[in-house]
Design a protein around this motif. Structure first.
Motif, PDB file in Angstrom:
ATOM      1  N   GLN A   1      -3.417   7.922   7.606  1.00  0.00           N
ATOM      2  CA  GLN A   1      -2.160   8.256   6.945  1.00  0.00           C
ATOM      3  C   GLN A   1      -2.198   7.894   5.456  1.00  0.00           C
ATOM      4  OE1 GLN A   1      -2.294   6.245   9.813  1.00  0.00           O
ATOM      5  NE2 GLN A   1      -2.035   8.034  11.142  1.00  0.00           N
ATOM      6  N   GLU A   2      -2.771   6.741   5.129  1.00  0.00           N
ATOM      7  CA  GLU A   2      -2.837   6.338   3.723  1.00  0.00           C
ATOM      8  C   GLU A   2      -3.739   7.281   2.917  1.00  0.00           C
ATOM      9  OE1 GLU A   2      -3.883   2.528   0.847  1.00  0.00           O
ATOM     10  OE2 GLU A   2      -4.131   2.328   3.024  1.00  0.00           O
ATOM     11  N   ILE A   3      -4.880   7.655   3.482  1.00  0.00           N
ATOM     12  CA  ILE A   3      -5.794   8.553   2.776  1.00  0.00           C
ATOM     13  C   ILE A   3      -5.158   9.925   2.566  1.00  0.00           C
ATOM     14  CG2 ILE A   3      -7.999   9.767   2.939  1.00  0.00           C
ATOM     15  CD1 ILE A   3      -8.242   6.810   2.182  1.00  0.00           C
ATOM     16  N   LEU A   4      -4.429  10.431   3.569  1.00  0.00           N
ATOM     17  CA  LEU A   4      -3.737  11.717   3.393  1.00  0.00           C
ATOM     18  C   LEU A   4      -2.705  11.634   2.273  1.00  0.00           C
ATOM     19  CD1 LEU A   4      -3.692  14.555   4.878  1.00  0.00           C
ATOM     20  CD2 LEU A   4      -5.169  12.829   5.882  1.00  0.00           C
ATOM     21  N   MET A   5      -1.986  10.509   2.191  1.00  0.00           N
ATOM     22  CA  MET A   5      -0.999  10.339   1.125  1.00  0.00           C
ATOM     23  C   MET A   5      -1.674  10.286  -0.242  1.00  0.00           C
ATOM     24  SD  MET A   5       1.482   7.540   3.009  1.00  0.00           S
ATOM     25  CE  MET A   5       2.827   7.522   1.820  1.00  0.00           C
ATOM     26  N   LEU A   6      -2.814   9.613  -0.327  1.00  0.00           N
ATOM     27  CA  LEU A   6      -3.537   9.523  -1.590  1.00  0.00           C
ATOM     28  C   LEU A   6      -4.053  10.892  -2.029  1.00  0.00           C
ATOM     29  CD1 LEU A   6      -4.974   8.071  -3.905  1.00  0.00           C
ATOM     30  CD2 LEU A   6      -6.787   7.425  -2.287  1.00  0.00           C
ATOM     31  N   LEU A   7      -4.681  11.615  -1.122  1.00  0.00           N
ATOM     32  CA  LEU A   7      -5.180  12.950  -1.453  1.00  0.00           C
ATOM     33  C   LEU A   7      -4.045  13.860  -1.908  1.00  0.00           C
ATOM     34  CD1 LEU A   7      -7.676  13.411   1.524  1.00  0.00           C
ATOM     35  CD2 LEU A   7      -8.306  13.158  -0.882  1.00  0.00           C
ATOM     36  N   ASP A   8      -2.913  13.792  -1.200  1.00  0.00           N
ATOM     37  CA  ASP A   8      -1.772  14.632  -1.541  1.00  0.00           C
ATOM     38  C   ASP A   8      -1.227  14.287  -2.925  1.00  0.00           C
ATOM     39  OD1 ASP A   8       0.422  16.581  -0.570  1.00  0.00           O
ATOM     40  OD2 ASP A   8       1.561  14.820  -1.218  1.00  0.00           O
TER      41      ASP A   8
ATOM     42  N   TYR B   1       9.839   1.177   9.138  1.00  0.00           N
ATOM     43  CA  TYR B   1       8.614   0.378   9.047  1.00  0.00           C
ATOM     44  C   TYR B   1       7.609   0.979   8.051  1.00  0.00           C
ATOM     45  CZ  TYR B   1      10.044  -2.454  13.034  1.00  0.00           C
ATOM     46  OH  TYR B   1      10.718  -3.336  13.872  1.00  0.00           O
ATOM     47  N   LEU B   2       8.037   1.988   7.299  1.00  0.00           N
ATOM     48  CA  LEU B   2       7.147   2.662   6.359  1.00  0.00           C
ATOM     49  C   LEU B   2       7.590   2.416   4.922  1.00  0.00           C
ATOM     50  CD1 LEU B   2       6.935   6.108   8.198  1.00  0.00           C
ATOM     51  CD2 LEU B   2       5.241   4.259   8.276  1.00  0.00           C
ATOM     52  N   HIS B   3       6.629   2.436   3.999  1.00  0.00           N
ATOM     53  CA  HIS B   3       6.922   2.266   2.580  1.00  0.00           C
ATOM     54  C   HIS B   3       7.625   3.502   2.029  1.00  0.00           C
ATOM     55  CE1 HIS B   3       5.162   1.154  -1.667  1.00  0.00           C
ATOM     56  NE2 HIS B   3       6.465   1.278  -1.676  1.00  0.00           N
ATOM     57  N   ASN B   4       7.098   4.682   2.354  1.00  0.00           N
ATOM     58  CA  ASN B   4       7.662   5.924   1.826  1.00  0.00           C
ATOM     59  C   ASN B   4       7.515   7.023   2.870  1.00  0.00           C
ATOM     60  OD1 ASN B   4       8.358   8.246   0.403  1.00  0.00           O
ATOM     61  ND2 ASN B   4       7.351   7.591  -1.482  1.00  0.00           N
ATOM     62  N   PRO B   5       8.409   7.057   3.862  1.00  0.00           N
ATOM     63  CA  PRO B   5       8.279   8.055   4.933  1.00  0.00           C
ATOM     64  C   PRO B   5       8.361   9.489   4.426  1.00  0.00           C
ATOM     65  CG  PRO B   5      10.400   6.910   5.067  1.00  0.00           C
ATOM     66  CD  PRO B   5       9.565   6.168   4.072  1.00  0.00           C
ATOM     67  N   THR B   6       9.090   9.716   3.321  1.00  0.00           N
ATOM     68  CA  THR B   6       9.201  11.071   2.772  1.00  0.00           C
ATOM     69  C   THR B   6       7.845  11.571   2.290  1.00  0.00           C
ATOM     70  OG1 THR B   6      11.487  10.641   2.092  1.00  0.00           O
ATOM     71  CG2 THR B   6      10.356  12.511   1.055  1.00  0.00           C
ATOM     72  N   HIS B   7       7.112  10.725   1.576  1.00  0.00           N
ATOM     73  CA  HIS B   7       5.793  11.141   1.096  1.00  0.00           C
ATOM     74  C   HIS B   7       4.809  11.291   2.256  1.00  0.00           C
ATOM     75  CE1 HIS B   7       2.000  10.465  -1.548  1.00  0.00           C
ATOM     76  NE2 HIS B   7       2.207  11.744  -1.291  1.00  0.00           N
ATOM     77  N   LEU B   8       4.904  10.421   3.249  1.00  0.00           N
ATOM     78  CA  LEU B   8       4.020  10.551   4.407  1.00  0.00           C
ATOM     79  C   LEU B   8       4.201  11.904   5.067  1.00  0.00           C
ATOM     80  CD1 LEU B   8       1.981   9.395   6.415  1.00  0.00           C
ATOM     81  CD2 LEU B   8       3.905   8.386   7.666  1.00  0.00           C
ATOM     82  N   LYS B   9       5.444  12.305   5.270  1.00  0.00           N
ATOM     83  CA  LYS B   9       5.702  13.616   5.895  1.00  0.00           C
ATOM     84  C   LYS B   9       5.186  14.750   5.006  1.00  0.00           C
ATOM     85  CE  LYS B   9       9.276  16.430   8.083  1.00  0.00           C
ATOM     86  NZ  LYS B   9       8.796  17.686   7.465  1.00  0.00           N
ATOM     87  N   LYS B  10       5.410  14.645   3.709  1.00  0.00           N
ATOM     88  CA  LYS B  10       4.946  15.678   2.786  1.00  0.00           C
ATOM     89  C   LYS B  10       3.420  15.803   2.832  1.00  0.00           C
ATOM     90  CE  LYS B  10       4.783  16.674  -2.210  1.00  0.00           C
ATOM     91  NZ  LYS B  10       3.398  16.251  -2.477  1.00  0.00           N
TER      92      LYS B  10
ATOM     93  N   THR C   1       0.864  -1.177   0.000  1.00  0.00           N
ATOM     94  CA  THR C   1       0.000   0.000   0.000  1.00  0.00           C
ATOM     95  C   THR C   1       0.904   1.231   0.000  1.00  0.00           C
ATOM     96  OG1 THR C   1      -0.124   0.239   2.409  1.00  0.00           O
ATOM     97  CG2 THR C   1      -1.712  -1.252   1.376  1.00  0.00           C
ATOM     98  N   ARG C   2       0.295   2.396  -0.069  1.00  0.00           N
ATOM     99  CA  ARG C   2       1.102   3.614  -0.020  1.00  0.00           C
ATOM    100  C   ARG C   2       1.858   3.737   1.301  1.00  0.00           C
ATOM    101  NH1 ARG C   2      -0.120   7.530  -3.978  1.00  0.00           N
ATOM    102  NH2 ARG C   2      -1.805   6.849  -5.357  1.00  0.00           N
ATOM    103  N   LEU C   3       1.302   3.135   2.364  1.00  0.00           N
ATOM    104  CA  LEU C   3       1.871   3.312   3.703  1.00  0.00           C
ATOM    105  C   LEU C   3       2.901   2.251   4.063  1.00  0.00           C
ATOM    106  CD1 LEU C   3       1.750   5.020   6.303  1.00  0.00           C
ATOM    107  CD2 LEU C   3      -0.061   3.500   7.096  1.00  0.00           C
ATOM    108  N   VAL C   4       2.621   0.979   3.742  1.00  0.00           N
ATOM    109  CA  VAL C   4       3.526  -0.112   4.138  1.00  0.00           C
ATOM    110  C   VAL C   4       3.689  -1.109   2.988  1.00  0.00           C
ATOM    111  CG1 VAL C   4       3.084   0.003   6.620  1.00  0.00           C
ATOM    112  CG2 VAL C   4       1.595  -1.386   5.165  1.00  0.00           C
ATOM    113  N   LEU C   5       4.807  -1.820   3.018  1.00  0.00           N
ATOM    114  CA  LEU C   5       5.048  -2.890   2.051  1.00  0.00           C
ATOM    115  C   LEU C   5       4.324  -4.157   2.481  1.00  0.00           C
ATOM    116  CD1 LEU C   5       8.882  -2.326   1.510  1.00  0.00           C
ATOM    117  CD2 LEU C   5       7.036  -1.742  -0.089  1.00  0.00           C
ATOM    118  N   GLY C   6       3.921  -4.963   1.511  1.00  0.00           N
ATOM    119  CA  GLY C   6       3.236  -6.210   1.809  1.00  0.00           C
ATOM    120  C   GLY C   6       4.152  -7.249   2.421  1.00  0.00           C
ATOM    121  N   ALA C   7       3.559  -8.223   3.085  1.00  0.00           N
ATOM    122  CA  ALA C   7       4.310  -9.297   3.739  1.00  0.00           C
ATOM    123  C   ALA C   7       4.845 -10.288   2.699  1.00  0.00           C
ATOM    124  CB  ALA C   7       3.419 -10.028   4.729  1.00  0.00           C
ATOM    125  N   ILE C   8       6.082 -10.731   2.895  1.00  0.00           N
ATOM    126  CA  ILE C   8       6.703 -11.715   2.000  1.00  0.00           C
ATOM    127  C   ILE C   8       7.582 -12.656   2.827  1.00  0.00           C
ATOM    128  CG2 ILE C   8       6.711 -10.254  -0.075  1.00  0.00           C
ATOM    129  CD1 ILE C   8       9.622  -9.541   0.561  1.00  0.00           C
TER     130      ILE C   8
END
Length: 412
Positions: A224-231, A256-265, A163-170
């Motif tokens: 957090q995911e919805i904010l990233m999507l809207l942004d 523990y985040l997929h894209n901490p830079t985008h989350l902060k933005k 997802t935009r927030l975290v990577l999937g389990a593998i």
């Protein structure tokens, strides 16, 4: 290895599995009009927590009189502690008697050992490892091996897709026993990109006619995911509620985040709101992302109270709505109970599947992969059709599978 299922048996919520009367994996509560707790009577020596959501973590402080050792990942500890403190605040404000107090919460913090994913440790005679489960930041599946070399893999809540927030389990380890969630067995998630496009189109259509969009969202993960999507689509939003505090916690654990830079933005570009500042929001062509995700309390009720007579506006639900919650009532009847007042909602109510759980196909692929690598016993829990999932495993894979009833014990 002896397993006792204390909760989440043929239901979603109050997850709790006891191993050999020693290890408790999760100990949560079921939200709703009448909160449900795991079966009591357990006296575990250690507690292993998969992730912070209250249906997995919410009753753990109640075990602190036993002084168990408690293990979880660092973000799971911070997020769980945040939710536990909020539970006490709400109980105090509403004059209710919580199942734990501030002393229990202090013991919980003292008894917890924070362990990163991928680190192997020895816990009361067992080898234990937390492995990334996707789902939300810090969420882990749990691998346990006993002295006789019998192994167990507990998925907790799991998502194998990014997802935009975290990577999937593998990369799951081999295991003799698999205990899997079943939340979306029988239900396929639509492609995420399609869901995001439909969601954004709906938001923009509402803004274009001068309406506002209220987006109830779970504090941990969904906000957090919805904010990233809207942004990502250049839509500036107001964000209110505990999701802001959860975001600040997540930023302390960027690994523990997929894209901490985008989350902060995304949060830098949003307008953070709380308390007295709510009255200053111009509720016209606005987007508000706020807790609670099931409309049971929280600032979302303030915004709905301001907009519930406006047919140009929308309420967009982004998560599962448990039976007995305001969110489910809104979907089924178009009404909610807003602080004791039944309100009929004139805004359009929509729901989009932003689930952080694996869907039917992913669950089946995961179980088949485990069984192809030697898993001999599968237990299905945390779902509305656990029996159907267990039957599928037996019929399609030919491996012993069980959908435990509440309190049922198994010896493997």
């Amino acid at each position: 290895m002896e397993l006792e299922f204390k909760g989440a048996c043929r239901e979603v919520g109050r997850s709790a599995v006891l191993v050999d009367d020693k290890l408790m994996m999760d100990y949560g509560v079921s939200p709703g009009e009448h909160v449900k707790y795991p079966l009591n009577g357990a006296r575990p020596e250690a507690v292993l927590l998969s992730h912070a959501h209250i249906d997995h973590s919410g009753a753990i402080p109640n075990l602190m009189d036993l002084e168990p050792d408690v293990y979880m990942t660092p973000p799971t500890f911070d997020l769980t502690h945040m939710l536990a403190k909020d539970t006490l605040r709400i109980a105090e404000r509403e004059g209710e008697m919580p199942i734990y107090d501030s002393i229990d919460l202090s013991k919980f913090a003292h008894q917890t050992k924070q362990v990163d994913t991928g680190v192997k440790l020895h816990v009361h005679g067992y080898d234990v490892e937390f492995l990334s489960a996707g789902h939300i930041p810090g969420a882990s599946a749990i691998h346990v091996r006993d002295k006789e070399n019998k192994s167990l893999f507990y998925t907790g809540d799991i998502n194998t897709d990014d997802t935009r927030l975290v990577l999937g389990a593998i990369d799951f380890p081999d295991s003799d026993i698999l205990i899997t969630e079943s939340t979306y067995f029988g239900d396929e998630h639509p492609p995420r990109k399609e869901v995001e496009k439909e969601f954004i189109d709906s938001v923009q259509d509402t803004l274009n006619i001068g309406g506002s969009v209220v987006i109830p969202a779970f504090a941990i993960g969904r906000t957090q995911e919805i904010l990233m999507l809207l942004d990502a689509y250049g839509i500036r939003a107001y964000v209110d509620g505990m999701g802001v505090e959860a975001y600040k916690i997540m930023l302390r654990h960027p690994e523990y985040l997929h894209n901490p830079t985008h989350l902060k933005k995304a949060f830098d570009n949003a307008t953070l709101v709380s308390g007295h500042k709510r009255d200053k929001i111009k509720l016209e062509s606005s987007v508000i992302v706020t807790t609670a995700g099931m409309l049971n309390g929280g600032p979302v009720l303030y915004y709905i109270n301001k907009l519930y007579k406006d047919p140009k506006s929308k309420i967009i639900l982004t998560g599962y709505q448990v039976e007995g919650t305001n969110g489910r009532m809104a979907m089924d009847t178009g009404n909610i109970d807003n602080d004791g007042i039944i309100q009929h909602l004139k805004p359009k109510i929509e729901q989009y599947d932003f689930s952080a759980h694996s869907g039917d196909r992913e669950l089946k692929e995961m179980v088949r992969d485990f069984c192809n690598r030697g898993t001999e016993h599968v237990f299905t829990m945390h779902g509305d059709n656990c029996e159907g999932f267990a039957d599928w495993v037996k019929e399609e894979i030919g491996v012993e599978a069980f959908a435990p009833e509440l309190g049922e014990r198994f010896t493997i």
